[in-house]
Design a protein around this motif. Structure first.
Motif, PDB file in Angstrom:
ATOM      1  N   GLN A 113      11.711  -2.212  -5.054  1.00 13.13           N
ATOM      2  CA  GLN A 113      11.973  -0.790  -4.820  1.00 13.13           C
ATOM      3  C   GLN A 113      10.889   0.057  -5.491  1.00 13.13           C
ATOM      4  OE1 GLN A 113      15.411   1.006  -6.797  1.00 13.13           O
ATOM      5  NE2 GLN A 113      15.911   2.124  -4.908  1.00 13.13           N
ATOM      6  N   LEU A 114      10.429   1.090  -4.785  1.00 14.89           N
ATOM      7  CA  LEU A 114       9.489   2.040  -5.375  1.00 14.89           C
ATOM      8  C   LEU A 114      10.255   3.003  -6.278  1.00 14.89           C
ATOM      9  CD1 LEU A 114       7.021   3.049  -2.512  1.00 14.89           C
ATOM     10  CD2 LEU A 114       6.429   1.989  -4.709  1.00 14.89           C
ATOM     11  N   ARG A 115       9.710   3.233  -7.497  1.00 16.06           N
ATOM     12  CA  ARG A 115      10.364   4.140  -8.438  1.00 16.06           C
ATOM     13  C   ARG A 115       9.304   5.037  -9.104  1.00 16.06           C
ATOM     14  NH1 ARG A 115      15.725   2.750  -9.181  1.00 16.06           N
ATOM     15  NH2 ARG A 115      15.848   4.248 -10.894  1.00 16.06           N
TER      16      ARG A 115
ATOM     17  N   THR B 156       3.474  -0.927   3.999  1.00 14.99           N
ATOM     18  CA  THR B 156       2.824   0.371   3.791  1.00 14.99           C
ATOM     19  C   THR B 156       3.901   1.435   3.672  1.00 14.99           C
ATOM     20  OG1 THR B 156       0.863  -0.291   5.045  1.00 14.99           O
ATOM     21  CG2 THR B 156       1.208   2.069   4.713  1.00 14.99           C
ATOM     22  N   TRP B 157       3.903   2.141   2.527  1.00 20.21           N
ATOM     23  CA  TRP B 157       4.884   3.191   2.247  1.00 20.21           C
ATOM     24  C   TRP B 157       4.175   4.539   2.126  1.00 20.21           C
ATOM     25  CZ3 TRP B 157      10.231   2.571   1.704  1.00 20.21           C
ATOM     26  CH2 TRP B 157      10.693   1.247   1.701  1.00 20.21           C
ATOM     27  N   ARG B 158       4.928   5.576   2.455  1.00 23.56           N
ATOM     28  CA  ARG B 158       4.456   6.938   2.226  1.00 23.56           C
ATOM     29  C   ARG B 158       5.474   7.629   1.317  1.00 23.56           C
ATOM     30  NH1 ARG B 158       4.325   8.622   7.071  1.00 23.56           N
ATOM     31  NH2 ARG B 158       2.114   8.162   7.455  1.00 23.56           N
ATOM     32  N   ALA B 159       4.993   8.042   0.125  1.00 24.99           N
ATOM     33  CA  ALA B 159       5.891   8.647  -0.861  1.00 24.99           C
ATOM     34  C   ALA B 159       5.565  10.125  -1.040  1.00 24.99           C
ATOM     35  CB  ALA B 159       5.775   7.927  -2.205  1.00 24.99           C
ATOM     36  N   THR B 160       6.616  10.905  -1.239  1.00 23.09           N
ATOM     37  CA  THR B 160       6.486  12.345  -1.497  1.00 23.09           C
ATOM     38  C   THR B 160       7.169  12.651  -2.824  1.00 23.09           C
ATOM     39  OG1 THR B 160       6.531  12.808   0.872  1.00 23.09           O
ATOM     40  CG2 THR B 160       6.941  14.652  -0.619  1.00 23.09           C
ATOM     41  N   ILE B 161       6.416  13.279  -3.724  1.00 19.71           N
ATOM     42  CA  ILE B 161       6.926  13.546  -5.071  1.00 19.71           C
ATOM     43  C   ILE B 161       7.042  15.046  -5.268  1.00 19.71           C
ATOM     44  CG2 ILE B 161       6.509  13.214  -7.538  1.00 19.71           C
ATOM     45  CD1 ILE B 161       4.810  10.748  -6.740  1.00 19.71           C
TER      46      ILE B 161
ATOM     47  N   GLU C 175       9.223   6.562   2.594  1.00 19.43           N
ATOM     48  CA  GLU C 175       9.605   5.949   3.869  1.00 19.43           C
ATOM     49  C   GLU C 175       8.649   4.814   4.179  1.00 19.43           C
ATOM     50  OE1 GLU C 175       9.178   8.470   7.248  1.00 19.43           O
ATOM     51  OE2 GLU C 175       7.281   9.365   6.564  1.00 19.43           O
ATOM     52  N   LEU C 176       9.204   3.793   4.777  1.00 24.54           N
ATOM     53  CA  LEU C 176       8.384   2.643   5.162  1.00 24.54           C
ATOM     54  C   LEU C 176       7.633   2.987   6.439  1.00 24.54           C
ATOM     55  CD1 LEU C 176       7.560  -0.325   4.732  1.00 24.54           C
ATOM     56  CD2 LEU C 176       9.556  -0.971   6.116  1.00 24.54           C
ATOM     57  N   VAL C 177       6.306   2.946   6.364  1.00 22.04           N
ATOM     58  CA  VAL C 177       5.480   3.248   7.529  1.00 22.04           C
ATOM     59  C   VAL C 177       5.385   2.032   8.442  1.00 22.04           C
ATOM     60  CG1 VAL C 177       3.188   3.968   8.306  1.00 22.04           C
ATOM     61  CG2 VAL C 177       4.178   4.965   6.231  1.00 22.04           C
ATOM     62  N   LYS C 178       5.123   0.883   7.871  1.00 22.25           N
ATOM     63  CA  LYS C 178       5.030  -0.336   8.676  1.00 22.25           C
ATOM     64  C   LYS C 178       5.069  -1.560   7.774  1.00 22.25           C
ATOM     65  CE  LYS C 178      -0.008   0.283   8.820  1.00 22.25           C
ATOM     66  NZ  LYS C 178      -1.202   0.403   9.699  1.00 22.25           N
TER      67      LYS C 178
ATOM     68  N   ARG D  61       0.867  -1.178   0.000  1.00 27.45           N
ATOM     69  CA  ARG D  61       0.000   0.000   0.000  1.00 27.45           C
ATOM     70  C   ARG D  61       0.905   1.231   0.000  1.00 27.45           C
ATOM     71  NH1 ARG D  61      -5.378   1.063   1.561  1.00 27.45           N
ATOM     72  NH2 ARG D  61      -5.742   3.266   2.087  1.00 27.45           N
ATOM     73  N   VAL D  62       0.671   2.131  -0.934  1.00 29.20           N
ATOM     74  CA  VAL D  62       1.490   3.338  -1.053  1.00 29.20           C
ATOM     75  C   VAL D  62       0.583   4.553  -0.920  1.00 29.20           C
ATOM     76  CG1 VAL D  62       3.093   4.650  -2.479  1.00 29.20           C
ATOM     77  CG2 VAL D  62       3.114   2.134  -2.565  1.00 29.20           C
ATOM     78  N   GLU D  63       0.879   5.364   0.079  1.00 27.44           N
ATOM     79  CA  GLU D  63       0.164   6.626   0.261  1.00 27.44           C
ATOM     80  C   GLU D  63       0.972   7.726  -0.444  1.00 27.44           C
ATOM     81  OE1 GLU D  63      -2.703   6.727   1.530  1.00 27.44           O
ATOM     82  OE2 GLU D  63      -2.850   4.821   2.600  1.00 27.44           O
TER      83      GLU D  63
END
Length: 238
Positions: A75-77, A131-136, A144-147, A34-36
């Motif tokens: 990896q998230l890209r 669960t990741w939180r991405a900032t673009i 960053e990995l949230v959990k 899950r990516v926020e």
């Protein structure tokens, strides 16, 4: 491309079968991510190195993913939105070589991370979710990995499964046995000799005096004179 995908699948199945042999006391688990994130127009997020080579991300949703260790860590890209169709087509054909340059042209959002294939079978978990939180920001991306959660069949988070205990070597060298304490030296059983008493040297006893009053030892010259005088008196009386 479809025949190529079928051929690759045939080649990969034996490799996956050998790598997916479950060790004793383990079971397989499903994976999801899950990516926020707020993805601007013209950009897209993709999870690299999934089983298909790359999986397009729909922000804010729980997505089932597949992963295999032979594909490397995920990896998230951030990629250009115009490359999404090509990634979908290459993933459907399992054409990883075609996906790699498309992913390399984008920007890494965070560190790589390995998937999970098996856990101990005593755990109630059946799924692992990241669960990741991405900032673009323009062409830049950070995440960053949230959990990382282990979920049971109802979707409830459970504790992290314990790591299996490492097996002990069968032929482990034995430690040297402790040395016994040094025995005390045997006591000398020879009886001690009593010291020999030293007798005092007594002076020689003095010879008793004769009845005549002369020294019996005859050491005094007066005795001879007296004897001669007695003999002379006897002769005169005769």
């Amino acid at each position: 491309m479809r025949p190529l995908a079928a051929a690759l699948a045939v080649l990969l199945v034996p490799l996956a079968a050998r790598a997916d042999m479950l060790p004793d006391g383990h079971k397989g688990v499903e994976l999801s991510v899950r990516v926020e994130a707020q993805v601007p127009k013209g950009k897209a997020l993709v999870l690299a190195n999934t089983f298909e080579g790359g999986t397009l991300i729909v922000p804010g949703t729980d997505q089932k993913i597949s992963w295999h260790p032979l594909g490397g860590e995920m990896q998230l890209r951030l990629i250009a939105a115009g490359d999404t169709d090509a990634i979908k087509a290459a993933g459907a054909d399992l054409d990883r070589d075609k996906i790699k340059p498309l992913l390399a042209a984008g920007a890494a959002c965070g560190p790589t991370f390995p998937g999970v294939r098996t856990i101990v079978d005593t755990s109630p978990a059946v799924e692992v979710r990241w669960t990741w939180r991405a900032t673009i920001d323009g062409a830049k991306c950070s995440a960053e990995l949230v959990k990382q959660e282990y979920l049971d069949a109802t979707g409830k988070a459970v504790g992290t499964p314990p790591s299996p205990e490492a097996p002990k070597p069968v032929n482990a060298p034995l430690a040297d046995p402790p040395k016994p304490p040094d025995a005390p030296a045997p006591a000398d059983k020879t009886p001690a000799q009593a010291p020999v008493p030293v007798k005092a040297v007594e002076p020689p006893a003095k010879a008793p005096e004769s009845a005549s009053g002369c020294d019996a030892g005859g050491s005094a010259p007066g005795g001879l004179v007296g004897l001669a005088l007695v003999l002379w008196l006897r002769r005169r009386r005769a």
